[in-house]
Write a protein that holds these residues in place. Sequence first.
Motif, PDB file in Angstrom:
ATOM      1  N   VAL A 244       0.840  -1.198   0.000  1.00  0.00           N
ATOM      2  CA  VAL A 244       0.000   0.000   0.000  1.00  0.00           C
ATOM      3  C   VAL A 244       0.881   1.256   0.000  1.00  0.00           C
ATOM      4  O   VAL A 244       0.640   2.199  -0.763  1.00  0.00           O
ATOM      5  N   LEU A 245       1.910   1.264   0.837  1.00  0.00           N
ATOM      6  CA  LEU A 245       2.816   2.419   0.883  1.00  0.00           C
ATOM      7  C   LEU A 245       3.578   2.585  -0.431  1.00  0.00           C
ATOM      8  O   LEU A 245       3.794   3.698  -0.894  1.00  0.00           O
ATOM      9  N   TYR A 246       3.963   1.469  -1.036  1.00  0.00           N
ATOM     10  CA  TYR A 246       4.689   1.528  -2.302  1.00  0.00           C
ATOM     11  C   TYR A 246       3.800   2.117  -3.394  1.00  0.00           C
ATOM     12  O   TYR A 246       4.250   2.947  -4.193  1.00  0.00           O
ATOM     13  N   LEU A 247       2.540   1.701  -3.414  1.00  0.00           N
ATOM     14  CA  LEU A 247       1.604   2.261  -4.400  1.00  0.00           C
ATOM     15  C   LEU A 247       1.450   3.762  -4.208  1.00  0.00           C
ATOM     16  O   LEU A 247       1.336   4.516  -5.171  1.00  0.00           O
ATOM     17  N   ARG A 248       1.442   4.197  -2.962  1.00  0.00           N
ATOM     18  CA  ARG A 248       1.294   5.628  -2.668  1.00  0.00           C
ATOM     19  C   ARG A 248       2.554   6.396  -3.067  1.00  0.00           C
ATOM     20  O   ARG A 248       2.478   7.520  -3.557  1.00  0.00           O
ATOM     21  N   ALA A 249       3.713   5.802  -2.862  1.00  0.00           N
ATOM     22  CA  ALA A 249       4.984   6.482  -3.147  1.00  0.00           C
ATOM     23  C   ALA A 249       5.260   6.574  -4.645  1.00  0.00           C
ATOM     24  O   ALA A 249       5.966   7.472  -5.085  1.00  0.00           O
TER      25      ALA A 249
END
Length: 154
Positions: A99-104
């Motif tokens: 989820v964090l990777y998708l946001r970054a």
Amino acid sequence: MAAVQVAEAAAEAGKILDMYRKDYFLNETQRMAQIIARLLGLKDKAESREELQHVYNHTLAIEFSITEKELLELSLEDFKQWLINQNFSAVKLDALAQVLYLRAEPHENDVHASLLMQKIITVYDMLEQEHHQQSFENIGKRAAIQNYLKQHGA
């Protein structure tokens, strides 16, 4: 005779408990996969930026009990302690990293992306050290993140 019955009952209870654990982890895995699939689908649609942000914020709040603002404000050490206190399963940790990777992505040169990427590395470290789990996907993402951070001096 009674000892044999107690032993049999305990063995049966253990089987039932194992079955519930497997169901729990299967359900958690399916739920996390659905959330990530939804985020990926929204990310592909340029007109869905607001909805993507809403789903991202909702996912952080409901699934991980944190807001993006709180997440970004945590130092790496505090973030690691937060992860330890949350006692997330390996499945949930991996979902958090995704989820964090998708946001970054798309790896824009900004402070938020750098902070998120550093936290993703922390999650990967915990997956490897505490849960003894690695995947080729996470290894590839780790390399991309480390390359980005090196290029942008973070």
